[in-house]
Design a protein around this motif. Structure first.
Motif, short mmCIF file in Angstrom:
data_model
loop_
_atom_site.label_atom_id
_atom_site.label_comp_id
_atom_site.label_asym_id
_atom_site.label_seq_id
_atom_site.Cartn_x
_atom_site.Cartn_y
_atom_site.Cartn_z
N ALA A 55 -0.28 4.01 3.07
CA ALA A 55 -0.57 2.65 3.56
C ALA A 55 -1.59 1.95 2.66
O ALA A 55 -1.48 0.76 2.39
CB ALA A 55 -1.07 2.71 4.99
N ARG A 56 -2.57 2.72 2.19
CA ARG A 56 -3.62 2.14 1.34
C ARG A 56 -3.12 1.82 -0.06
O ARG A 56 -3.45 0.80 -0.64
CB ARG A 56 -4.78 3.15 1.20
N GLU A 57 -2.28 2.70 -0.58
CA GLU A 57 -1.97 2.63 -2.02
C GLU A 57 -0.62 2.02 -2.36
O GLU A 57 -0.32 1.79 -3.52
CB GLU A 57 -2.01 4.04 -2.62
N CYS A 58 0.19 1.80 -1.33
CA CYS A 58 1.56 1.45 -1.65
C CYS A 58 1.89 0.02 -1.20
O CYS A 58 1.56 -0.38 -0.11
CB CYS A 58 2.47 2.45 -0.95
N ALA A 59 2.55 -0.71 -2.09
CA ALA A 59 3.08 -2.02 -1.72
C ALA A 59 4.29 -1.76 -0.84
O ALA A 59 5.33 -1.35 -1.32
CB ALA A 59 3.46 -2.78 -2.97
#
Ligand code: SAH
Length: 346
Positions: A55-59
């Motif tokens: 969730a933090r790192e992915c578009a």
């Protein structure tokens, strides 16, 4: 931001390893993406820490239905999707007896400038990512409930002008752990970018190449397709010949018949000269009228077809699906843009 959705399971496996996660998580993530998850919470077999990391790192943002039109005539469904950055693209679902086919866009807008095409009127805004190409297939299937068996890259944009992402998309959509659509069920349409055709030939893919020809001679073709001013008809046919030599795949030529422009007996004769004795298929399309254009549909479709067939060239007239819902070539996006523009002007 890492574009995890544009990665193959093998690349995702590598990513997982780098995160200190077991390798098998890569395949799981790919499978979730292929099912059209809309939030990381849905990926229930992944540990919480990994979900948070994704969730933090992915578009992640899936496309959102901005408009949806269903044809009363033939069940064709046209989607206008809003992408994460606010740009809109079109996808069309066509229902045939042999299965459902989806026509996807490859770019936001188009730089090719064809005189008869609505997609190109505002120019090219940007390329679509592999994930945005793939999401059109996944979310059209998910929203409509119709399983998709065929894909045509014939929506907005020039696929060979977005070569790397399109190639990546083909790998993803063809992957057995994902949507798993066979190359023989995929067609790619180009206005004739010769370098791209040569590159594609080298890949040795079993997809069908469609070439938007629309005229057999330089004078006519250059007048309606700016791409022809750089590489003329001779060069284009030479590339098509090389493509066939290399892949053994029959090329399909698109020919939109435009009143008084490319639909005369002389044009049919010249096209016959080009194609007689070659392994080819001609798709005759009655021009779809575009509001901004003075070009009109031809009234000589049947005669043109007959003239080709007399010379032993297979020519079919494409059935027009969804003509009641602007289901062609950037018309819906164009309308939405115009409406938005009018709103802006108050
Ligand atoms: N850029 C690619 C793919 C997108 S266009 C290409 O040029 O092939 C998909 C097909 O629709 C092309 O054959 C294109 O020439 C054709 N087309 C565009 N506008 C049209 C119109 N108004 N009527 C009929 N066909 C059209």
């Amino acid at each position: 931001m890492t574009d995890l959705k544009s990665m193959t399971p093998e690349e995702l496996t590598q990513w997982c390893k780098e995160q200190g996660q077991p390798a098998f998580r890569g395949k799981q993530i790919f499978q979730w993406f292929s099912r059209g998850v809309e939030s990381v919470e849905e990926m229930t077999n992944l540990p919480k820490a990994l979900r948070e990391k994704i969730a933090r790192e992915c578009a992640f943002t899936p496309p959102v239905v901005e408009r949806k039109q269903v044809s009363n005539q033939d069940g064709t469904i046209k989607y206008l999707w809003r992408l994460a950055d606010g740009n809109c693209i079109e996808t069309v679902l066509m229902r045939y007896h042999h299965g459902n086919s989806v026509c996807i866009s490859s770019q936001v807008g188009c730089a090719m400038g064809c005189a008869f095409c609505a997609s190109t009127l505002g120019g090219r805004v940007r390329n679509l990512t592999a994930a945005e190409l793939l999401d059109q297939v996944i979310f059209t299937q998910k929203d409509s409930g119709y399983p998709i068996s065929n894909i045509v890259l014939m929506g907005i944009g020039e696929p060979l002008d977005n070569y790397d992402n399109v190639k990546k998309f083909l790998t993803l959509v063809n992957h057995p752990d994902g949507v798993n659509i066979g190359m023989r069920h995929i067609s790619l349409s180009t206005c004739g970018l010769v370098k791209g055709i040569d590159r594609l030939a080298e890949e040795g893919l079993q997809l069908t190449l469609s070439v938007s020809l629309h005229a057999p001679d330089d004078e006519t073709r250059s007048s309606i397709m700016p791409v022809n001013r750089a590489t003329g008809v001779d060069e284009l046919f030479a590339a098509c010949h090389r493509y066939f030599q290399k892949t053994g795949r029959r090329i399909s030529y698109e020919y939109a018949l435009i009143d008084g422009v490319n639909d005369t007996p002389r044009h049919a004769a010249l096209l016959g000269d080009r194609l007689e004795g070659t392994v080819a298929h001609v798709n005759l399309i009655p021009l779809n009228h575009v509001e901004e254009s003075p070009l009109k549909p031809s009234t000589h479709v049947a005669a043109f077809q007959k003239q080709l067939e007399k010379r032993g060239i297979t020519a079919t007239v494409r059935r027009r699906l969804g003509s009641d819902i602007d289901a062609s070539c950037g018309q819906l996006r164009r309308k939405a843009m115009k409406a938005a523009g009018q709103k802006d002007r108050g």
